[in-house]
Write a protein that holds these residues in place. Structure first.
Motif, PDB file in Angstrom:
ATOM      1  N   ARG A  74       0.844  -1.196   0.000  1.00 28.93           N
ATOM      2  CA  ARG A  74       0.000   0.000   0.000  1.00 28.93           C
ATOM      3  C   ARG A  74       0.877   1.242   0.000  1.00 28.93           C
ATOM      4  NH1 ARG A  74      -5.159  -1.145  -1.517  1.00 28.93           N
ATOM      5  NH2 ARG A  74      -5.170  -3.412  -1.291  1.00 28.93           N
ATOM      6  N   ALA A  75       0.523   2.216  -0.840  1.00 30.43           N
ATOM      7  CA  ALA A  75       1.316   3.439  -0.993  1.00 30.43           C
ATOM      8  C   ALA A  75       0.665   4.603  -0.247  1.00 30.43           C
ATOM      9  CB  ALA A  75       1.449   3.798  -2.466  1.00 30.43           C
ATOM     10  N   ALA A  76       1.460   5.302   0.549  1.00 31.61           N
ATOM     11  CA  ALA A  76       1.011   6.517   1.228  1.00 31.61           C
ATOM     12  C   ALA A  76       1.647   7.711   0.519  1.00 31.61           C
ATOM     13  CB  ALA A  76       1.417   6.486   2.696  1.00 31.61           C
ATOM     14  N   ILE A  77       0.814   8.505  -0.142  1.00 32.15           N
ATOM     15  CA  ILE A  77       1.277   9.650  -0.942  1.00 32.15           C
ATOM     16  C   ILE A  77       0.602  10.909  -0.383  1.00 32.15           C
ATOM     17  CG2 ILE A  77       1.404  10.630  -3.268  1.00 32.15           C
ATOM     18  CD1 ILE A  77       0.783   7.626  -4.196  1.00 32.15           C
ATOM     19  N   PHE A  78       1.389  11.934  -0.133  1.00 34.84           N
ATOM     20  CA  PHE A  78       0.847  13.135   0.508  1.00 34.84           C
ATOM     21  C   PHE A  78       0.974  14.365  -0.392  1.00 34.84           C
ATOM     22  CE2 PHE A  78       1.515  10.305   4.023  1.00 34.84           C
ATOM     23  CZ  PHE A  78       0.483  10.610   4.901  1.00 34.84           C
ATOM     24  N   GLN A  79      -0.002  15.254  -0.211  1.00 34.49           N
ATOM     25  CA  GLN A  79       0.014  16.550  -0.880  1.00 34.49           C
ATOM     26  C   GLN A  79      -0.651  17.557   0.059  1.00 34.49           C
ATOM     27  OE1 GLN A  79      -2.713  17.895  -4.356  1.00 34.49           O
ATOM     28  NE2 GLN A  79      -0.826  17.203  -5.342  1.00 34.49           N
ATOM     29  N   ASP A  80       0.103  18.600   0.396  1.00 27.73           N
ATOM     30  CA  ASP A  80      -0.412  19.649   1.283  1.00 27.73           C
ATOM     31  C   ASP A  80      -0.982  19.078   2.582  1.00 27.73           C
ATOM     32  OD1 ASP A  80       0.232  21.564  -0.669  1.00 27.73           O
ATOM     33  OD2 ASP A  80      -1.707  21.291  -1.659  1.00 27.73           O
ATOM     34  N   GLY A  81      -0.269  18.112   3.134  1.00 29.04           N
ATOM     35  CA  GLY A  81      -0.674  17.547   4.416  1.00 29.04           C
ATOM     36  C   GLY A  81      -1.846  16.597   4.360  1.00 29.04           C
ATOM     37  N   LYS A  82      -2.274  16.199   3.174  1.00 25.60           N
ATOM     38  CA  LYS A  82      -3.374  15.267   3.017  1.00 25.60           C
ATOM     39  C   LYS A  82      -2.891  14.005   2.297  1.00 25.60           C
ATOM     40  CE  LYS A  82      -6.922  18.887   2.888  1.00 25.60           C
ATOM     41  NZ  LYS A  82      -8.058  19.460   2.122  1.00 25.60           N
ATOM     42  N   GLU A  88     -12.885   2.664  -4.907  1.00 26.38           N
ATOM     43  CA  GLU A  88     -13.131   1.460  -5.677  1.00 26.38           C
ATOM     44  C   GLU A  88     -14.598   1.372  -6.072  1.00 26.38           C
ATOM     45  OE1 GLU A  88     -11.489  -1.400  -2.974  1.00 26.38           O
ATOM     46  OE2 GLU A  88      -9.455  -1.005  -3.671  1.00 26.38           O
ATOM     47  N   LYS A  89     -14.932   0.385  -6.877  1.00 27.13           N
ATOM     48  CA  LYS A  89     -16.275   0.304  -7.447  1.00 27.13           C
ATOM     49  C   LYS A  89     -17.359   0.059  -6.405  1.00 27.13           C
ATOM     50  CE  LYS A  89     -14.799  -0.981 -12.088  1.00 27.13           C
ATOM     51  NZ  LYS A  89     -14.876  -1.960 -13.191  1.00 27.13           N
ATOM     52  N   ASP A  90     -16.972  -0.429  -5.220  1.00 22.91           N
ATOM     53  CA  ASP A  90     -17.953  -0.624  -4.159  1.00 22.91           C
ATOM     54  C   ASP A  90     -18.224   0.653  -3.375  1.00 22.91           C
ATOM     55  OD1 ASP A  90     -15.635  -0.351  -2.708  1.00 22.91           O
ATOM     56  OD2 ASP A  90     -15.699  -2.334  -1.788  1.00 22.91           O
ATOM     57  N   GLY A  91     -17.565   1.766  -3.782  1.00 19.44           N
ATOM     58  CA  GLY A  91     -17.776   3.042  -3.126  1.00 19.44           C
ATOM     59  C   GLY A  91     -16.839   3.325  -1.973  1.00 19.44           C
ATOM     60  N   LEU A  92     -16.066   2.341  -1.543  1.00 23.62           N
ATOM     61  CA  LEU A  92     -15.148   2.515  -0.418  1.00 23.62           C
ATOM     62  C   LEU A  92     -13.785   3.000  -0.905  1.00 23.62           C
ATOM     63  CD1 LEU A  92     -16.077  -0.657   1.645  1.00 23.62           C
ATOM     64  CD2 LEU A  92     -16.962   1.671   1.885  1.00 23.62           C
ATOM     65  N   TRP A  93     -13.023   3.578   0.026  1.00 26.17           N
ATOM     66  CA  TRP A  93     -11.751   4.220  -0.310  1.00 26.17           C
ATOM     67  C   TRP A  93     -10.572   3.489   0.332  1.00 26.17           C
ATOM     68  CZ3 TRP A  93     -11.449   8.905  -3.218  1.00 26.17           C
ATOM     69  CH2 TRP A  93     -12.692   9.451  -3.568  1.00 26.17           C
ATOM     70  N   ALA A  94      -9.430   3.525  -0.365  1.00 22.71           N
ATOM     71  CA  ALA A  94      -8.240   2.838   0.139  1.00 22.71           C
ATOM     72  C   ALA A  94      -6.977   3.487  -0.419  1.00 22.71           C
ATOM     73  CB  ALA A  94      -8.273   1.356  -0.250  1.00 22.71           C
ATOM     74  N   LEU A  95      -5.877   3.234   0.252  1.00 25.66           N
ATOM     75  CA  LEU A  95      -4.581   3.581  -0.311  1.00 25.66           C
ATOM     76  C   LEU A  95      -4.384   2.766  -1.584  1.00 25.66           C
ATOM     77  CD1 LEU A  95      -2.405   3.392   2.926  1.00 25.66           C
ATOM     78  CD2 LEU A  95      -3.150   5.479   1.781  1.00 25.66           C
ATOM     79  N   PRO A  96      -3.816   3.347  -2.629  1.00 28.22           N
ATOM     80  CA  PRO A  96      -3.549   2.534  -3.824  1.00 28.22           C
ATOM     81  C   PRO A  96      -2.594   1.395  -3.488  1.00 28.22           C
ATOM     82  CG  PRO A  96      -2.489   4.701  -3.975  1.00 28.22           C
ATOM     83  CD  PRO A  96      -3.383   4.747  -2.789  1.00 28.22           C
ATOM     84  N   GLY A  97      -2.895   0.230  -4.041  1.00 28.32           N
ATOM     85  CA  GLY A  97      -2.050  -0.926  -3.768  1.00 28.32           C
ATOM     86  C   GLY A  97      -2.772  -2.216  -4.069  1.00 28.32           C
ATOM     87  N   GLY A  98      -2.148  -3.337  -3.676  1.00 34.37           N
ATOM     88  CA  GLY A  98      -2.749  -4.641  -3.916  1.00 34.37           C
ATOM     89  C   GLY A  98      -1.744  -5.756  -3.718  1.00 34.37           C
ATOM     90  N   TRP A  99      -2.146  -6.948  -4.156  1.00 31.87           N
ATOM     91  CA  TRP A  99      -1.272  -8.116  -4.015  1.00 31.87           C
ATOM     92  C   TRP A  99       0.058  -7.890  -4.724  1.00 31.87           C
ATOM     93  CZ3 TRP A  99      -2.994 -10.620  -0.234  1.00 31.87           C
ATOM     94  CH2 TRP A  99      -4.311 -11.037  -0.101  1.00 31.87           C
ATOM     95  N   CYS A 100       1.117  -8.366  -4.108  1.00 31.11           N
ATOM     96  CA  CYS A 100       2.440  -8.285  -4.722  1.00 31.11           C
ATOM     97  C   CYS A 100       2.564  -9.397  -5.764  1.00 31.11           C
ATOM     98  CB  CYS A 100       3.516  -8.430  -3.646  1.00 31.11           C
ATOM     99  SG  CYS A 100       5.168  -8.009  -4.212  1.00 31.11           S
TER     100      CYS A 100
END
Length: 206
Positions: A74-82, A88-100
């Motif tokens: 999972r990638a943590a990317i910041f811009q202006d402190g956010k 995703e298609k189910d409407g929920l939010w996540a850090l970009p990422g997935g199975w290696c």
């Protein structure tokens, strides 16, 4: 621990033992016994998972070799402190990422996943945390998962809707959208915020 949790834990342990036996066993009768044990473990999972036996077997009994956890990057990317999250298609939010992927290192995989899901080019700066999903996320799974969170710096690019994600945005820790808790929790995002602000960071791990 609930009764359902106990059954899941027992079934997963039986599966791991059976798979190890299938990987290293040589006696034909022992192989038959290990295959039967794995079948029983799959049947034990039908009720707690709510999935048909054939679906459970497809997910649970296709591994070969010694049983080890799967890696989720999972990638943590910041811009202006956010922090950047993708929807995703189910409407929920996540850090970009997935199975290696099997042909990718952890570093290369997270760079690839960010490009695919968020449309961004990034470089990895540090490992934030290496966490056991079973200990840190509410979702129960027959597969043991190790989650690796990495702090990344954006080099460029822009989001485009794709087969995995429909939107992206930057969010403050006190204003998070509905999260996919199986993939990331508020506590895990808080760790990422902390790591992004620290001059020196000691990787957290279970």
């Amino acid at each position: 621990m609930t009764e359902q949790d106990k059954w899941l834990e027992w079934a997963v342990r039986l599966q791991a033992l059976a798979q190890a036996g299938l990987a290293y066993g040589r006696d034909v009768y022992d192989i038959e016994r290990f295959e039967e044990i794995r079948q029983i473990a799959a049947e034990m999972l039908v009720e707690p998972s709510g999935q048909p036996l054939e679906v459970v077997k497809e997910l649970f009994c296709k591994e070969v070799g010694y049983q080890t956890p799967k890696l989720d990057t999972r990638a943590a990317i910041f811009q202006d402190g956010k922090i950047l999250l993708v929807q995703e298609k189910d409407g929920l939010w996540a850090l970009p990422g997935g199975w290696c992927d099997v042909d990718q290192s952890v570093k290369d995989n997270v760079v690839k996943e960010v490009k695919e899901e968020a449309g961004l080019d990034v470089e990895v700066e540090r490992v934030v945390a290496i966490l056991d999903k079973a200990k840190n996320n509410p979702s129960k799974s027959a597969i043991r998962v190790t989650k690796i969170f990495l702090l990344c710096r954006c080099l460029g690019g822009s989001f485009q809707p794709n087969i995995e994600t429909v939107a992206s945005g930057y969010f403050a820790l006190d204003n998070l959208p509905a999260l996919s808790l199986a993939k990331n929790t508020p506590e895990q995002l808080a760790l990422c915020f902390e790591a992004s602000q620290a001059q020196h960071w000691e990787t957290r791990f279970d």
